[in-house]
Each structure stands twice: as C-alpha cells, then as structure tokens.
Design a protein around this motif. Structure first.
Motif, PDB file in Angstrom:
ATOM      1  N   TYR A 107       0.914  -1.131   0.049  1.00  0.00           N
ATOM      2  CA  TYR A 107       0.035  -0.022   0.069  1.00  0.00           C
ATOM      3  C   TYR A 107       0.898   1.452  -0.165  1.00  0.00           C
ATOM      4  CZ  TYR A 107       0.654  -0.191   5.078  1.00  0.00           C
ATOM      5  OH  TYR A 107       1.376  -0.097   6.350  1.00  0.00           O
ATOM      6  N   ILE A 108       0.406   2.278  -0.363  1.00  0.00           N
ATOM      7  CA  ILE A 108       0.961   3.764  -0.427  1.00  0.00           C
ATOM      8  C   ILE A 108       0.063   4.617   0.475  1.00  0.00           C
ATOM      9  CG2 ILE A 108       1.694   5.651  -1.787  1.00  0.00           C
ATOM     10  CD1 ILE A 108       1.824   3.550  -4.078  1.00  0.00           C
ATOM     11  N   ILE A 109       0.771   5.377   1.000  1.00  0.00           N
ATOM     12  CA  ILE A 109       0.182   6.627   1.869  1.00  0.00           C
ATOM     13  C   ILE A 109       1.088   7.881   1.738  1.00  0.00           C
ATOM     14  CG2 ILE A 109      -1.024   4.986   3.677  1.00  0.00           C
ATOM     15  CD1 ILE A 109       1.351   5.588   5.423  1.00  0.00           C
ATOM     16  N   GLN A 110       0.294   8.804   1.859  1.00  0.00           N
ATOM     17  CA  GLN A 110       0.833  10.374   1.601  1.00  0.00           C
ATOM     18  C   GLN A 110       0.509  11.125   2.664  1.00  0.00           C
ATOM     19  OE1 GLN A 110      -0.383  11.312  -2.405  1.00  0.00           O
ATOM     20  NE2 GLN A 110       1.844  10.818  -2.996  1.00  0.00           N
ATOM     21  N   MET A 115       7.836 -11.398  10.262  1.00  0.00           N
ATOM     22  CA  MET A 115       7.547 -10.320   9.242  1.00  0.00           C
ATOM     23  C   MET A 115       8.684  -9.549   8.636  1.00  0.00           C
ATOM     24  SD  MET A 115       4.679  -9.152   7.904  1.00  0.00           S
ATOM     25  CE  MET A 115       3.418  -9.482   8.865  1.00  0.00           C
ATOM     26  N   HIS A 116       8.509  -9.412   7.437  1.00  0.00           N
ATOM     27  CA  HIS A 116       9.572  -8.534   6.761  1.00  0.00           C
ATOM     28  C   HIS A 116       8.949  -7.432   6.220  1.00  0.00           C
ATOM     29  CE1 HIS A 116      13.020  -7.674   4.129  1.00  0.00           C
ATOM     30  NE2 HIS A 116      12.347  -7.531   3.295  1.00  0.00           N
ATOM     31  N   ASN A 117       9.281  -6.225   6.309  1.00  0.00           N
ATOM     32  CA  ASN A 117       8.479  -5.016   5.923  1.00  0.00           C
ATOM     33  C   ASN A 117       9.680  -4.097   4.992  1.00  0.00           C
ATOM     34  OD1 ASN A 117       7.945  -1.994   7.534  1.00  0.00           O
ATOM     35  ND2 ASN A 117       6.940  -2.495   5.708  1.00  0.00           N
ATOM     36  N   ILE A 118       9.135  -3.737   3.910  1.00  0.00           N
ATOM     37  CA  ILE A 118       9.789  -2.957   2.862  1.00  0.00           C
ATOM     38  C   ILE A 118       9.329  -1.488   3.008  1.00  0.00           C
ATOM     39  CG2 ILE A 118      11.003  -2.397   0.491  1.00  0.00           C
ATOM     40  CD1 ILE A 118      11.019  -5.588   0.386  1.00  0.00           C
ATOM     41  N   TRP A 166       5.311  13.935   1.475  1.00  0.00           N
ATOM     42  CA  TRP A 166       5.933  12.381   1.875  1.00  0.00           C
ATOM     43  C   TRP A 166       4.991  11.558   1.395  1.00  0.00           C
ATOM     44  CZ3 TRP A 166       7.166  10.980   7.858  1.00  0.00           C
ATOM     45  CH2 TRP A 166       7.956   9.737   7.749  1.00  0.00           C
ATOM     46  N   THR A 167       5.566  10.524   0.494  1.00  0.00           N
ATOM     47  CA  THR A 167       4.948   9.327  -0.013  1.00  0.00           C
ATOM     48  C   THR A 167       5.658   8.117   0.479  1.00  0.00           C
ATOM     49  OG1 THR A 167       4.350  10.599  -1.891  1.00  0.00           O
ATOM     50  CG2 THR A 167       4.286   8.079  -2.049  1.00  0.00           C
ATOM     51  N   SER A 168       5.008   7.172   1.203  1.00  0.00           N
ATOM     52  CA  SER A 168       5.559   6.046   1.781  1.00  0.00           C
ATOM     53  C   SER A 168       4.714   4.941   1.195  1.00  0.00           C
ATOM     54  CB  SER A 168       5.211   6.047   3.286  1.00  0.00           C
ATOM     55  OG  SER A 168       5.613   4.942   3.938  1.00  0.00           O
ATOM     56  N   LYS A 181      -2.124  -0.507   7.621  1.00  0.00           N
ATOM     57  CA  LYS A 181      -2.046   0.729   6.993  1.00  0.00           C
ATOM     58  C   LYS A 181      -2.656   1.806   8.202  1.00  0.00           C
ATOM     59  CE  LYS A 181      -3.932  -1.472   3.034  1.00  0.00           C
ATOM     60  NZ  LYS A 181      -5.305  -1.825   2.261  1.00  0.00           N
ATOM     61  N   LYS A 182      -3.533   1.604   9.006  1.00  0.00           N
ATOM     62  CA  LYS A 182      -3.528   2.664  10.074  1.00  0.00           C
ATOM     63  C   LYS A 182      -2.423   3.037  10.892  1.00  0.00           C
ATOM     64  CE  LYS A 182      -6.591   2.319  14.139  1.00  0.00           C
ATOM     65  NZ  LYS A 182      -7.719   1.786  14.679  1.00  0.00           N
ATOM     66  N   GLN A 183      -1.515   2.091  11.359  1.00  0.00           N
ATOM     67  CA  GLN A 183      -0.308   2.296  11.982  1.00  0.00           C
ATOM     68  C   GLN A 183       0.724   3.064  11.366  1.00  0.00           C
ATOM     69  OE1 GLN A 183       0.217   1.416  15.111  1.00  0.00           O
ATOM     70  NE2 GLN A 183       1.778   2.940  15.155  1.00  0.00           N
TER      71      GLN A 183
END
Length: 150
Positions: free
Chosen positions: A3-6, A85-88, A103-105, A128-130
C-alpha cells in the motif's frame, strides 16, 4: 500486502528530511518506541542497522531496521525485520513549494511465518492505520513540535 500512503507537511523539504534522519527524534513521533540501539554501519547511511524496541499494549516487539537507500532530501528506504515479518518501506519526499513537503511512503509487508500470515490476512487495515498514524504524528512533530512523550 502493499500500500501507499501520503501526507503533506507544512515545513520545508530539508527540514523534514533532517528531522526524519535524526534518530533522537523518533521518540517524539513513533508511538510505542521504547528504545533504539545502533548495531552496525555508519548511522544514517546505506547498510546501517538499528535495533528498535516497541511496546504496544502488553505486546513487546523488536525490529531490526536496515537502511537500503538514501538520496538526501529525496528518498529514504528501509527494511524492517521482526519475528514473522519482513517490511520494505520506501519513503519519497517532494517539495511542493518552499515551505511544503509531500511525503509518500510505499509499504510492503511479507509474513515469514503462519501466525503473521494469518494476522496480515485478518487485520490488513491495522497495518495501514499504524503507518498512517506515524506519518500524522511526524507531521504534528515537524509542524508544531508536538511530542508523544508524556
């Protein structure tokens, strides 16, 4: 899961990047962070590793953060590894104008055991919420100096 958040931050790009780059600031905008410890590499540089300790309610979690890419004032990428868990995470920064930063994550979570695979399937919105919460808390810290420290 990907997912992408900004978020738009009302501060100059360089100031945002510098605040993010300073590990001593993490306690002000990362809820649950108890401590961090440099493990290896040059702090803030590609290949550097840090151990991050969090408490969420009664649950304790330890992550290993590895910096995988850095382009000053443009991008900062990390891998986070924990039990199961592995998070990129790829973070991109863009100046909207002289005093505004976008900022785009981009986030990708890959479970490495059955329990985390089930958690990811059952509660994808929580991840996503975190992530969104961290960006909002960083924005509040950058813009207003608002700290999560009590």
């Amino acid at each position: 899961m990907k997912y992408i958040i900004q978020i738009t931050i009302n501060k100059p790009l360089t100031e945002c990047f510098n605040l993010l780059d300073d590990h001593s600031n993490m306690k002000h905008w990362q809820a649950g962070l108890d401590s961090y410890e440099h493990i290896s590499g040059d702090p803030g540089m590609i290949g550097a590793k840090m151990k991050l300790n969090y408490t969420f309610g009664k649950r304790k979690m330890t992550l290993t953060e590895t910096i995988t890419h850095r382009d000053n004032n443009k991008a900062f990428h990390f891998n986070f590894d924990s039990k199961g868990m592995h998070n990129i995470q790829e973070n991109y920064f863009e100046a909207i104008d002289a005093n505004t930063t976008q900022w785009t994550s981009k986030n990708q979570f890959a479970p490495t055991n059955f329990a985390m695979r089930m958690m990811l399937m059952l509660m994808p919105k929580e991840f996503k919420k975190q992530s969104k919460r961290y960006l909002i808390d960083f924005k509040n810290f950058a813009e207003n100096g608002t700290s999560l420290l009590k």
